[in-house]
Design a protein around this motif. Structure first.
Motif, PDB file in Angstrom:
ATOM      1  N   ILE A   1       0.871  -1.177   0.000  1.00  0.00           N
ATOM      2  CA  ILE A   1       0.000   0.000   0.000  1.00  0.00           C
ATOM      3  C   ILE A   1       0.901   1.217   0.000  1.00  0.00           C
ATOM      4  N   THR A   2       0.675   2.075  -0.980  1.00  0.00           N
ATOM      5  CA  THR A   2       1.456   3.300  -1.125  1.00  0.00           C
ATOM      6  C   THR A   2       0.507   4.482  -0.994  1.00  0.00           C
ATOM      7  N   ALA A   3       0.911   5.461  -0.198  1.00  0.00           N
ATOM      8  CA  ALA A   3       0.109   6.672  -0.008  1.00  0.00           C
ATOM      9  C   ALA A   3       0.998   7.886  -0.201  1.00  0.00           C
ATOM     10  N   ILE A   4       0.480   8.858  -0.924  1.00  0.00           N
ATOM     11  CA  ILE A   4       1.132  10.159  -1.061  1.00  0.00           C
ATOM     12  C   ILE A   4       0.232  11.153  -0.339  1.00  0.00           C
ATOM     13  N   VAL A   5       0.748  11.767   0.730  1.00  0.00           N
ATOM     14  CA  VAL A   5      -0.085  12.656   1.543  1.00  0.00           C
ATOM     15  C   VAL A   5       0.672  13.932   1.892  1.00  0.00           C
ATOM     16  N   LYS A   6      -0.061  14.883   2.446  1.00  0.00           N
ATOM     17  CA  LYS A   6       0.552  16.127   2.896  1.00  0.00           C
ATOM     18  C   LYS A   6       1.466  15.838   4.084  1.00  0.00           C
ATOM     19  N   PRO A   7       2.630  16.477   4.137  1.00  0.00           N
ATOM     20  CA  PRO A   7       3.597  16.175   5.206  1.00  0.00           C
ATOM     21  C   PRO A   7       3.046  16.359   6.617  1.00  0.00           C
ATOM     22  N   TYR A   8       2.214  17.347   6.829  1.00  0.00           N
ATOM     23  CA  TYR A   8       1.734  17.589   8.189  1.00  0.00           C
ATOM     24  C   TYR A   8       0.667  16.591   8.628  1.00  0.00           C
ATOM     25  N   ARG A   9       0.233  15.688   7.744  1.00  0.00           N
ATOM     26  CA  ARG A   9      -0.720  14.634   8.105  1.00  0.00           C
ATOM     27  C   ARG A   9      -0.015  13.319   8.447  1.00  0.00           C
ATOM     28  N   LEU A  10       1.310  13.297   8.372  1.00  0.00           N
ATOM     29  CA  LEU A  10       2.057  12.063   8.602  1.00  0.00           C
ATOM     30  C   LEU A  10       1.810  11.484   9.994  1.00  0.00           C
ATOM     31  N   ASP A  11       1.835  12.298  11.023  1.00  0.00           N
ATOM     32  CA  ASP A  11       1.635  11.784  12.379  1.00  0.00           C
ATOM     33  C   ASP A  11       0.261  11.137  12.543  1.00  0.00           C
ATOM     34  N   GLU A  12      -0.771  11.731  11.949  1.00  0.00           N
ATOM     35  CA  GLU A  12      -2.113  11.158  12.034  1.00  0.00           C
ATOM     36  C   GLU A  12      -2.174   9.810  11.325  1.00  0.00           C
TER      37      GLU A  12
END
Length: 112
Positions: free
Chosen positions: A4-15
């Motif tokens: 599973i690969t996800a590209i997300v906003k950096p500030y959402r990484l902790d969530e």
């Protein structure tokens, strides 16, 4: 197994990490990435000059999970990463033929 690969906003990484830990995901890989989707970047003003930022900073998260867990992991990532704004990212999965834990030589699901 699925990657599973996800590209997300950096500030959402902790969530996203928290959501994966709650599902019992034990390992993941995170890399810095940059790119654009439909938003095609954005413009910024620096010292009075306007310029175009074509590549937006993102993070790429990769996780290998059992087939039965794939949908739950994808749903958790989407819920954790969603802000409702353009540029929230993408999540996809691809089949994984084999996995080997380098330290022990374990193969398949035992290597997860």
């Amino acid at each position: 197994m699925k990657l599973i690969t996800a590209i997300v906003k950096p500030y959402r990484l902790d969530e996203v990490k928290t959501a994966l830990q709650e599902l019992g995901v034990h390992g993941l890989t995170v890399t810095e990435a940059s790119g654009y989707g439909r938003q095609r970047g954005h413009t910024e003003v620096y010292r009075g000059a306007e310029y175009r930022v074509d590549l937006v900073p993102k993070v790429r998260i990769e996780v290998v999970v059992a087939d039965v867990d794939a949908d739950a992991v994808i749903d958790a990532v989407v819920r954790a990463a969603r802000t409702g704004k353009i540029g929230d990212g993408k999540v996809w999965s691809v089949p994984v033929e084999t996995v080997v834990r380098v330290r022990t030589g374990e193969h398949g699901p035992d290597a997860l």
